[in-house]
Motif scaffolding. Structure first.
Motif, mmCIF file in Angstrom:
data_model
loop_
_atom_site.group_PDB
_atom_site.id
_atom_site.type_symbol
_atom_site.label_atom_id
_atom_site.label_comp_id
_atom_site.label_asym_id
_atom_site.label_seq_id
_atom_site.Cartn_x
_atom_site.Cartn_y
_atom_site.Cartn_z
ATOM 1 N N GLY A 3 -4.787 6.680 10.309
ATOM 2 C CA GLY A 3 -3.901 7.808 10.051
ATOM 3 C C GLY A 3 -3.527 8.006 8.600
ATOM 4 N N LEU A 4 -4.140 7.248 7.690
ATOM 5 C CA LEU A 4 -3.833 7.425 6.271
ATOM 6 C C LEU A 4 -4.232 8.820 5.800
ATOM 7 C CD1 LEU A 4 -4.925 4.081 4.550
ATOM 8 C CD2 LEU A 4 -2.619 5.027 4.639
ATOM 9 N N GLU A 5 -3.329 9.456 5.062
ATOM 10 C CA GLU A 5 -3.640 10.744 4.448
ATOM 11 C C GLU A 5 -3.904 10.616 2.959
ATOM 12 O OE1 GLU A 5 -1.066 13.970 5.388
ATOM 13 O OE2 GLU A 5 -0.740 13.296 7.443
ATOM 14 N N GLY A 6 -3.407 9.545 2.358
ATOM 15 C CA GLY A 6 -3.601 9.383 0.927
ATOM 16 C C GLY A 6 -3.566 7.933 0.514
ATOM 17 N N LEU A 7 -4.178 7.658 -0.643
ATOM 18 C CA LEU A 7 -4.186 6.329 -1.239
ATOM 19 C C LEU A 7 -3.715 6.439 -2.683
ATOM 20 C CD1 LEU A 7 -7.662 4.961 -0.065
ATOM 21 C CD2 LEU A 7 -5.429 4.102 0.679
ATOM 22 N N ALA A 8 -2.970 5.441 -3.121
ATOM 23 C CA ALA A 8 -2.578 5.342 -4.526
ATOM 24 C C ALA A 8 -2.894 3.935 -4.997
ATOM 25 C CB ALA A 8 -1.091 5.643 -4.709
ATOM 26 N N ALA A 9 -3.429 3.825 -6.200
ATOM 27 C CA ALA A 9 -3.723 2.522 -6.794
ATOM 28 C C ALA A 9 -3.084 2.470 -8.169
ATOM 29 C CB ALA A 9 -5.233 2.304 -6.898
ATOM 30 N N GLY A 10 -2.469 1.345 -8.481
ATOM 31 C CA GLY A 10 -1.828 1.174 -9.775
ATOM 32 C C GLY A 10 -0.318 1.183 -9.673
ATOM 33 N N TYR A 11 0.306 0.173 -10.300
ATOM 34 C CA TYR A 11 1.764 0.054 -10.361
ATOM 35 C C TYR A 11 2.392 0.034 -8.971
ATOM 36 C CZ TYR A 11 0.622 1.082 -15.159
ATOM 37 O OH TYR A 11 0.058 1.045 -16.404
ATOM 38 N N ALA A 12 1.793 -0.778 -8.091
ATOM 39 C CA ALA A 12 2.300 -0.875 -6.724
ATOM 40 C C ALA A 12 3.746 -1.343 -6.691
ATOM 41 C CB ALA A 12 1.418 -1.834 -5.919
ATOM 42 N N GLU A 13 4.138 -2.177 -7.683
ATOM 43 C CA GLU A 13 5.511 -2.678 -7.689
ATOM 44 C C GLU A 13 6.523 -1.550 -7.872
ATOM 45 O OE1 GLU A 13 3.857 -3.309 -11.908
ATOM 46 O OE2 GLU A 13 3.139 -3.261 -9.843
ATOM 47 N N SER A 14 6.126 -0.476 -8.572
ATOM 48 C CA SER A 14 7.043 0.653 -8.747
ATOM 49 C C SER A 14 7.270 1.383 -7.430
ATOM 50 C CB SER A 14 6.488 1.620 -9.792
ATOM 51 O OG SER A 14 6.417 0.993 -11.048
ATOM 52 N N PHE A 15 6.224 1.539 -6.646
ATOM 53 C CA PHE A 15 6.396 2.164 -5.336
ATOM 54 C C PHE A 15 7.255 1.283 -4.433
ATOM 55 C CE2 PHE A 15 2.655 4.340 -6.950
ATOM 56 C CZ PHE A 15 2.888 5.649 -6.564
#
Length: 766
Positions: free
Chosen positions: A285-297
């Motif tokens: 069910g994923l609609e999007g992926l983000a990579a980078g600075y996971a700690e900020s999320f």
């Protein structure tokens, strides 16, 4: 290292079995450098939190040597010994907790093994080299043109040493009889003529050992071979090739060979699909992926957090979030590395298995070739992939062409490379995004990119102040990560239907792109001015044809002192950037109302016409080249202040009262927006503008245009004061984008000398 500590360490190592295979000097150095690497990682994390920083300030001198001189027999124990020297006990409870978190983060990142720094390793007699093994003497073909010895950006040696870590001691101990092999294979997969027989040591060294493995072979006659093997990515291998070449530059160095089998990278490219298989249903069910600075999320999206999924090794991780109205999102991180093409390939394979993913965002650190504040987040308009194709950035404004490129290693960023990148229009550079764009661009995805500026590869005086505070080898994590809230929150707003975080302020205020507003204005002008007389129609067609074939110029008028400063800086800066980059107090020429209206202090203003603009702004002129303003500028018929003045006059108010009246300000904003034009629409829009302005003049003016040949059109525009626009370029312009410089005679030395050095054409101002 103090004499007593050195004596203790030498005794400790002297008692070790001779089979360790390292001379005492190298053994001492490896142990001490390992302790230094552990403390550097801890210090980096301590700097992130103000509550933990006092522990760093109180860290005793010689702490690394003290840890190295202790009884720790494994790298994990040595890390603990180094961490125990952090004086956190004297801190208040909040500080102790922050220091403990910092040490935990450093341990998770550096992952010290429960193994000694070096140990004998069996070397299989039987070798099974794969068919198609590519062997490159001297280095990989892709890096053949790179010359790390010619690097001129700040602290290149320090950067190389920080990435090599304790491996520097091994490299310094090797001589011209020895050799270095870089491979994505382990020893048993390499042929004997490349990696022979002898005593083999496995090196378990921090920093330089992650995402690869290290071995040192002592063969016949004492000839040594250093193997950096089992690399997890092709770009990562090439990065280390260049790090080693920088370290060995100017020395009588060992030979270097790259041995590579492309298929051996595939398991590392499929880490995310393996994670998905190990966590059935977790990523559905994923609609999007983000990579980078996971700690900020993890901080700024914490209220939307659902769960996390990790691979069996606890290396790759996907944090799952559901922001309101944005669908299910996964934020990707990896403890080891997703350097270079590894990230893009992992994302590609996961997207191909998960057909619901429609958006992929990538953020990371990068170098800026353009003047930008240190640790600011920038959004390049496009990413130039390795094949030369351009991939638009969904998070950015397309009104200002600022391309992004990638390299295998920052050590490719020599003056020759930088000059070539600037000619391509590149504004930022990193080691992952272009490879990811190439891997993902054919999948029908919406792709977004964000670059956190951490260094300045181009050598420009304007960067001097920023470089006093940081370099690639030395960064302030508290400042570096302090601005990431804007990125995480901006992405959230965009996903919920707001404007992209990289849009220009005027676009965010309008709720549409400058190109969309320009198109609306063009249609509106045509409707407002119709019907046209036959003479007007002929003039319209003629003017549009002329403006297309012979576009106007973008001229920035200024004082000779400002022109000299721009040439000295090797950059033309907006008012806002002068303050941010140089720390200078600036009294803006632009009224404060315009800053409130659309962030005017972040723009460079010029006259977009066939003359250089009003002389009241100064006698000197910096003229941008045609390609530069066509890619980067937008314009309006007049200024935002003029729009306010028109509305104030109609409302019977003075300017101060008009600026304080919300209704008048709203009308002025709408009028200003109705004047916006982008370069694509300029020929037709400018032809309509001249036609409209001629209607307000005596008929003789229109008759002049009708009777004159085309080559006299520029002179008529200047004579009748029609058909000129106020051009705007966001943030800065480079000297490479200038077409010429004008200055009054005799030329001031502050202008003539740098203009000659920069190869700029200098002509007399009339």
């Amino acid at each position: 290292m103090t004499r007593s500590l050195l004596f203790f360490l030498l005794l400790h190592l002297a008692a070790a079995p001779a089979a360790l295979g390292l001379d005492h000097t190298l053994a001492v150095r490896l142990r001490e450098l390992s302790a230094e690497a552990f403390l550097d990682a801890i210090a980096y994390e301590l700097r992130k939190d103000p509550a933990a920083r006092p522990a760093l300030d109180a860290l005793p001198r010689g702490a690394a040597a003290a840890a190295a001189a202790g009884p720790a027999s494994t790298q994990a124990a040595l890390f603990d010994a180094a961490a125990a020297l952090v004086p956190a006990a004297a801190l208040p409870p909040e500080g102790r907790a922050a220091a403990a978190r910092a040490i935990g983060e450093a341990r998770a990142y550096i992952a010290p093994p429960d193994l000694p720094a070096w140990q004998e390793s069996p070397l299989p007699e039987k070798r099974t080299p794969p068919p198609g093994l590519a062997v490159h003497r001297g280095g990989a073909p892709e890096t053949a043109a790179a010359d790390p010895a010619s690097l001129r950006w700040k602290d290149a040696d320090g950067y190389a040493a920080s990435r090599l870590g304790p491996l520097t001691a091994v490299l310094d101990a090797l001589g011209p009889r020895d050799r270095i092999v870089l491979s994505n294979l382990p020893p048993e997969r390499l042929p004997l003529n490349l990696f022979g027989r002898g005593r083999l040591l496995a090196l378990n060294l921090p920093v330089s050992g992650y995402a690869k493995r290290l071995w040192l072979l002592e063969g016949a006659g004492g000839r040594r071979t250093l193997l950096l093997g089992s690399f997890q990515g092709a770009s990562f291998l090439r990065h280390f090739e260049l790090l080693i070449k920088r370290r060995c530059a100017g020395k009588n160095a060992p030979s270097l060979t790259v041995a590579e089998h492309r298929a051996a990278y595939e398991p590392y490219y499929r880490a995310l699909t393996a994670l998905r298989a190990a966590n059935p249903g977790a990523l559905d069910g994923l609609e999007g992926l983000a990579a980078g600075y996971a700690e900020s999320f993890r901080v700024y999206w914490s209220s939307y957090s659902l769960s996390s999924a990790s691979d069996a090794a606890g290396d790759w991780r996907v944090d799952l979030y559901r922001p309101p109205g944005a669908g299910l999102w996964g934020v990707v991180s990896a403890r080891s590395s997703y350097y270079g093409e590894t990230l893009g390939m992992n994302l590609r394979y996961l997207v191909e298995e998960s057909t619901g993913i429609r958006t992929v965002l990538i953020a990371g650190s990068g170098g800026s070739l353009d003047p930008r504040p240190l640790y600011s987040m920038t959004y390049p308009s496009h990413v130039i992939a390795a094949d030369g194709s351009t991939v638009p950035n969904a998070l950015a404004s397309q009104a200002d062409y600022t391309a992004h490129v990638s390299v295998h290693s920052p050590l490719e960023e020599t003056p020759a490379w930088t000059a070539a990148a600037l000619r391509r229009g590149a504004g930022t550079v990193d080691v992952e995004m272009a490879q990811a764009a190439a891997a993902l661009s054919g999948l029908g995805l919406r792709l977004g990119f964000a670059v956190l500026v951490t260094d300045f590869p181009a050598e420009r005086p304007v960067f001097a102040r920023a470089l006093e505070r940081a370099s690639l080898a030395r960064q302030d994590p508290a400042l570096k990560y302090g601005g990431l809230a804007g990125y995480a929150n901006g992405v959230e707003e965009w996903l919920r239907g707001g404007p992209p975080p990289g849009w220009q302020p005027i676009e965010k205020r309008l709720g549409r792109t400058l190109a969309e507003q320009s198109a609306l204005n063009l249609r509106g002008a045509e409707a407002r001015l119709a019907p046209f007389s036959p003479a007007e129609q002929r003039l319209l067609e003629r003017l549009e044809k002329y403006f297309t074939a012979s576009p106007p110029s973008f001229s920035v008028r200024m004082s000779t002192a400002r022109a000299a400063r721009a040439l000295e800086d090797e950059a033309l800066l907006s008012t806002g950037l002068v303050a941010a980059l140089k720390g200078n107090t600036v009294t803006p020429f632009t009224p404060g109302y315009e800053e409130e209206a659309y962030g005017a202090y972040d723009y460079i203003f010029g006259t977009l016409s066939y003359w250089d603009g009003p002389e009241r702004y100064g006698p000197a002129v910096l003229r941008l080249g045609r390609d530069a303003w066509r890619r980067r500028a937008w314009a309006t018929r007049r200024s935002a202040m003029r729009a306010l003045a028109v509305e104030a006059e109609e409302a019977g108010l003075d300017l101060e009262a008009a600026a304080a009246d919300a209704g008048t300000v709203e009308k002025a904003g709408a009028r200003f927006a109705s004047w916006i034009v982008v370069p694509r629409d300029l020929p037709e829009a400018l032809a309509l503008q001249v036609t409209e302005e001629l209607r307000a003049l005596p008929p003789a003016a229109a008759a002049d245009f009708a009777a004159a040949p085309d080559e006299e059109i520029p002179a008529l525009i200047a004579r009748h004061d029609v058909g000129w626009l106020e051009g705007k370029i966001w943030k800065s312009a480079r000297m490479e984008e200038l077409e010429l410089v004008k200055a009054p005679l005799p030329y001031p030395a502050g202008i003539s000398v740098p203009a000659a050095r920069l190869g700029l054409r200098l002509v007399p101002a009339k």
